[in-house]
Scaffold this motif. Structure first.
Motif, short mmCIF file in Angstrom:
data_model
loop_
_atom_site.label_atom_id
_atom_site.label_comp_id
_atom_site.label_asym_id
_atom_site.label_seq_id
_atom_site.Cartn_x
_atom_site.Cartn_y
_atom_site.Cartn_z
N VAL A 172 0.82 -1.21 0.00
CA VAL A 172 0.00 0.00 0.00
C VAL A 172 0.86 1.27 0.00
O VAL A 172 0.48 2.30 -0.58
N ALA A 173 2.03 1.19 0.60
CA ALA A 173 2.91 2.35 0.68
C ALA A 173 3.62 2.64 -0.64
O ALA A 173 4.25 3.71 -0.77
N ASP A 174 3.54 1.74 -1.60
CA ASP A 174 4.25 1.90 -2.87
C ASP A 174 3.25 2.23 -3.97
O ASP A 174 2.41 1.40 -4.33
N ASP A 175 3.35 3.42 -4.54
CA ASP A 175 2.40 3.86 -5.56
C ASP A 175 2.46 3.05 -6.84
O ASP A 175 1.56 3.16 -7.69
N ALA A 176 3.48 2.23 -7.01
CA ALA A 176 3.59 1.42 -8.22
C ALA A 176 2.62 0.24 -8.21
O ALA A 176 2.41 -0.40 -9.25
N PHE A 177 2.04 -0.03 -7.03
CA PHE A 177 1.20 -1.22 -6.89
C PHE A 177 -0.14 -0.87 -6.24
O PHE A 177 -0.26 0.11 -5.50
N GLU A 178 -1.12 -1.73 -6.50
CA GLU A 178 -2.42 -1.63 -5.83
C GLU A 178 -2.75 -3.00 -5.25
O GLU A 178 -2.76 -4.01 -5.97
N LEU A 179 -3.00 -3.05 -3.96
CA LEU A 179 -3.35 -4.31 -3.30
C LEU A 179 -4.85 -4.54 -3.46
O LEU A 179 -5.66 -3.73 -3.01
N VAL A 180 -5.22 -5.67 -4.10
CA VAL A 180 -6.64 -5.90 -4.38
C VAL A 180 -7.20 -7.16 -3.72
O VAL A 180 -8.42 -7.34 -3.67
N GLY A 181 -6.31 -8.07 -3.23
CA GLY A 181 -6.88 -9.29 -2.68
C GLY A 181 -5.89 -10.14 -1.92
O GLY A 181 -4.68 -9.86 -1.85
N VAL A 182 -6.43 -11.20 -1.34
CA VAL A 182 -5.62 -12.25 -0.70
C VAL A 182 -6.15 -13.60 -1.18
O VAL A 182 -7.33 -13.74 -1.52
N MET A 183 -5.28 -14.60 -1.20
CA MET A 183 -5.65 -15.92 -1.66
C MET A 183 -5.16 -16.99 -0.69
O MET A 183 -4.08 -16.86 -0.11
N PHE A 184 -5.94 -18.06 -0.56
CA PHE A 184 -5.60 -19.22 0.27
C PHE A 184 -5.90 -20.47 -0.56
O PHE A 184 -7.05 -20.66 -0.98
N TYR A 185 -4.91 -21.34 -0.77
CA TYR A 185 -5.18 -22.59 -1.47
C TYR A 185 -4.89 -23.76 -0.54
O TYR A 185 -3.74 -24.08 -0.25
N GLU A 186 -5.95 -24.42 -0.09
CA GLU A 186 -5.83 -25.52 0.86
C GLU A 186 -5.70 -26.85 0.12
O GLU A 186 -6.63 -27.66 0.04
N ALA A 187 -4.52 -27.10 -0.44
CA ALA A 187 -4.29 -28.31 -1.24
C ALA A 187 -4.55 -29.59 -0.46
O ALA A 187 -4.96 -30.60 -1.04
N GLN A 188 -4.29 -29.56 0.84
CA GLN A 188 -4.48 -30.77 1.66
C GLN A 188 -5.95 -31.13 1.82
O GLN A 188 -6.28 -32.22 2.29
N ILE A 189 -6.84 -30.24 1.43
CA ILE A 189 -8.27 -30.53 1.40
C ILE A 189 -8.72 -30.74 -0.04
O ILE A 189 -9.36 -31.74 -0.38
N ALA A 190 -8.36 -29.78 -0.92
CA ALA A 190 -8.84 -29.81 -2.29
C ALA A 190 -8.28 -30.98 -3.10
O ALA A 190 -8.97 -31.53 -3.96
N GLY A 191 -7.04 -31.37 -2.83
CA GLY A 191 -6.39 -32.36 -3.68
C GLY A 191 -6.18 -33.71 -3.05
O GLY A 191 -5.42 -34.52 -3.58
N LEU A 192 -6.86 -33.97 -1.93
CA LEU A 192 -6.62 -35.22 -1.20
C LEU A 192 -7.88 -36.07 -1.20
O LEU A 192 -8.89 -35.71 -0.58
N PRO A 193 -7.88 -37.21 -1.92
CA PRO A 193 -9.08 -38.08 -1.93
C PRO A 193 -9.39 -38.61 -0.53
O PRO A 193 -8.52 -38.77 0.31
N ASP A 194 -10.66 -38.91 -0.32
CA ASP A 194 -11.13 -39.42 0.98
C ASP A 194 -10.91 -40.93 1.05
O ASP A 194 -11.84 -41.72 0.89
N THR A 195 -9.68 -41.32 1.31
CA THR A 195 -9.32 -42.74 1.23
C THR A 195 -9.23 -43.43 2.58
O THR A 195 -9.03 -44.65 2.63
N SER A 196 -9.36 -42.69 3.69
CA SER A 196 -9.24 -43.31 5.01
C SER A 196 -9.82 -42.39 6.08
O SER A 196 -9.94 -41.17 5.86
N PRO A 197 -10.14 -42.93 7.25
CA PRO A 197 -10.58 -42.07 8.36
C PRO A 197 -9.55 -41.02 8.73
O PRO A 197 -9.91 -39.89 9.11
N ALA A 198 -8.28 -41.37 8.63
CA ALA A 198 -7.23 -40.40 8.97
C ALA A 198 -7.25 -39.21 8.02
O ALA A 198 -7.10 -38.05 8.46
N VAL A 199 -7.44 -39.47 6.74
CA VAL A 199 -7.51 -38.38 5.77
C VAL A 199 -8.71 -37.49 6.06
O VAL A 199 -8.61 -36.26 6.03
#
Length: 384
Positions: A172-199
Motif C-alpha cells: 500500500v505504501a508503494d504507488d507502483a502497486f495496488e493491493l486488491v486481494g488475498v488468496m488461500f489454497y488448501e491443497a491438503q483438502i482440495a487435492g486429497l481423496p477421501d481414502t481413510s478415516p485419517a484423511v
C-alpha cells in the motif's frame, strides 16, 4: 459412466491417439460446481482446462466469473483475447511479460499478479522500470501444521495475520502497486481423496484451523486496503471454502473434466467428461493387449495415482511392471481377450488440463454432433 459406445461411433473415422470432451457432461459438471459453491462466484483455473473455447463455455454459465491463470504470458494472451478478469495463481519472474504488462494499460486493468514476498515487488520494479500501476494479490499459506508436520503444499512464506499485514502495508505504501486481494489454497483438502478415516480427520481439522486463521488475516489486511477479492479453494474443497463468510470467490477447473483424481471423494464425484483413445497394436497373450503410446503421466509425486487408467472396456488395468509407456501401454484383464488389432481402448487422465499438452485439439461431442476445439498446444502456446 461415460457413453463410450457413442464416442466410438462418432469418432470411428479418427486415428488414435485422440482426445474427446463430452460437452453435456462438461456442462453438468459446471452446474454441479455452481451448486456446491452455493452462490459464491467460481473463478476458472485455466491450467486445468487449457482450451479457450471451453474456458469461454464455462465463463458464459451463471455462477462463473474470471480466470485464474498459471503463467503471465498466458494471462496477457487471454486478456488480449477478451478475458477481462484474470488472477495469477502463482508469482512470476517472466521479464518480457512483466514489461508487457507494465506497458499496457488495458492488460494492467485486467490482470492481478500474485506475490508473497517483498522481493517480488522489488523484482517487478527493477524489471519494468515503471509504467502502469500493477495490481497484486497476497498468497497466504493455507497448509495445516500439526504434530510437527506440514500437511499441504509448499507455497507462501506468509502465514500469520501479522506477517500478511506487514507485507500489505509495504504494498500500500508503494504507488507502483495496488493491493486488491488475498488468496488461500488448501491443497491438503482440495487435492486429497477421501481414502481413510485419517484423511477425513485431517481435512476436518484443516478446514477448522484455516477458517479461523483466514478470517483473522482478512480482517488484518482490511485495516490498510479495501479488498476486492478473497480467493480460496479448488474443485475438491468448494464446500469448505464457500461456507466461510470471509471468502468472496472460489477457484475450480479440474472438476469440469472429471479426472481420476476425484474418483474417491465423499461429497462429490464429477462425470467423466474427458477421455482419450488409444489403438491396439499387439496381442502378446490372450489376456494382454498392447496399445500404441499413452504414457501421459500426471505431475506430482511419482506414484500410481499419477498414471492414467483404462476406462473402456471395463475390467482392464495397466501392468505393474510397465505402467503407461511412451510408445506402448499394455493392458490386461478378461476383457482384453475380446480386443483385436486396430480396436480402441479409452483412457482417463489422472489430473485435468495438462493432458492437453499432448493433443492439438479436443474432439467435442455434443449429443450426436462432433466438432473440433483447438487446445493451447494447437494454437502454438506452451506456458510452462
Amino acid at each position: 459412466m461415460a457413453d463410450f459406445d457413442r464416442y466410438g461411433r462418432l469418432t470411428a473415422e479418427l486415428d488414435p491417439p485422440f482426445a474427446v470432451v463430452d460437452l453435456a457432461a462438461f456442462r453438468r459438471n459446471a452446474d454441479d460446481l455452481v451448486r456446491r459453491a452455493a452462490g459464491v462466484p467460481i473463478r476458472v483455473a485455466s491450467k486445468s482446462v487449457r482450451n479457450r473455447a471451453l474456458l469461454a463455455e464455462a465463463l458464459r454459465r451463471p455462477g462463473f466469473h474470471g480466470v485464474m491463470s498459471y503463467a503471465l504470458p498466458e494471462a496477457l494472451w487471454l486478456a488480449r483475447n477478451g478475458v477481462d478478469d484474470i488472477l495469477m495463481g502463482y508469482p512470476t519472474v517472466h521479464r518480457a511479460a512483466l514489461r508487457e504488462l507494465a506497458g499496457d494499460a488495458e492488460a494492467a486493468a485486467r490482470i492481478t499478479l500474485m506475490i508473497d514476498d517483498i522481493e517480488h515487488l522489488a523484482y517487478i520494479k527493477q524489471v519494468t522500470g515503471g509504467g502502469e500501476r500493477i495490481r497484486v494479490c497476497l498468497d497466504v499459506d493455507a497448509s495445516l501444521r500439526i504434530f510437527g508436520q506440514h500437511l499441504g503444499v509448499r507455497r507462501s512464506p506468509l502465514r500469520t495475520p501479522d506477517q500478511v499485514l506487514a507485507l500489505a502495508r509495504q504494498v500500500v505504501a508503494d504507488d507502483a502497486f495496488e493491493l486488491v486481494g488475498v488468496m488461500f489454497y488448501e491443497a491438503q483438502i482440495a487435492g486429497l481423496p477421501d481414502t481413510s478415516p485419517a484423511v477425513r480427520w485431517v481435512k476436518r481439522r484443516s478446514a477448522a484451523e484455516l477458517s479461523d486463521r483466514r478470517g483473522l488475516v482478512v480482517d488484518a489486511v482490511k485495516q490498510v486496503a479495501p479488498l476486492r477479492l478473497v480467493n480460496s479453494g479448488g474443485t475438491g474443497s468448494i464446500e469448505v471454502s464457500s461456507s466461510d463468510p470471509a471468502v468472496t470467490e472460489v477457484t475450480a477447473g479440474s472438476g469440469l473434466y472429471g479426472p481420476t483424481l476425484f474418483d474417491k471423494y465423499d461429497v462429490f464425484q464429477p462425470e467423466h467428461a474427458v477421455a482419450y483413445a488409444l489403438g491396439v497394436v499387439r496381442r502378446p497373450t490372450p489376456r494382454i493387449a498392447t496399445l500404441f503410446g499413452g504414457g501421459y503421466v500426471a505431475s506430482g509425486p511419482a506414484k500410481k495415482s499419477r498414471l492414467p487408467a483404462p476406462a473402456w472396456p471395463l475390467g482392464l488395468k495397466l501392468l505393474g511392471t510397465e505402467g503407461a509407456g511412451e510408445v506402448q501401454t499394455p493392458v490386461e484383464g478378461e476383457h482384453a481377450r475380446g480386443l483385436k488389432i486396430g480396436d480402441r481402448v479409452w483412457m482417463r487422465y489422472a489430473k485435468a488440463g495438462e493432458m492437453l499438452e499432448r493433443f492439438d485439439r479436443l474432439y467435442a461431442i455434443d449429443g450426436n454432433d462432433l466438432s473440433e476445439l483447438v487446445s493451447y498446444r494447437g494454437e502454438g502456446k506452451n506456458f510452462g
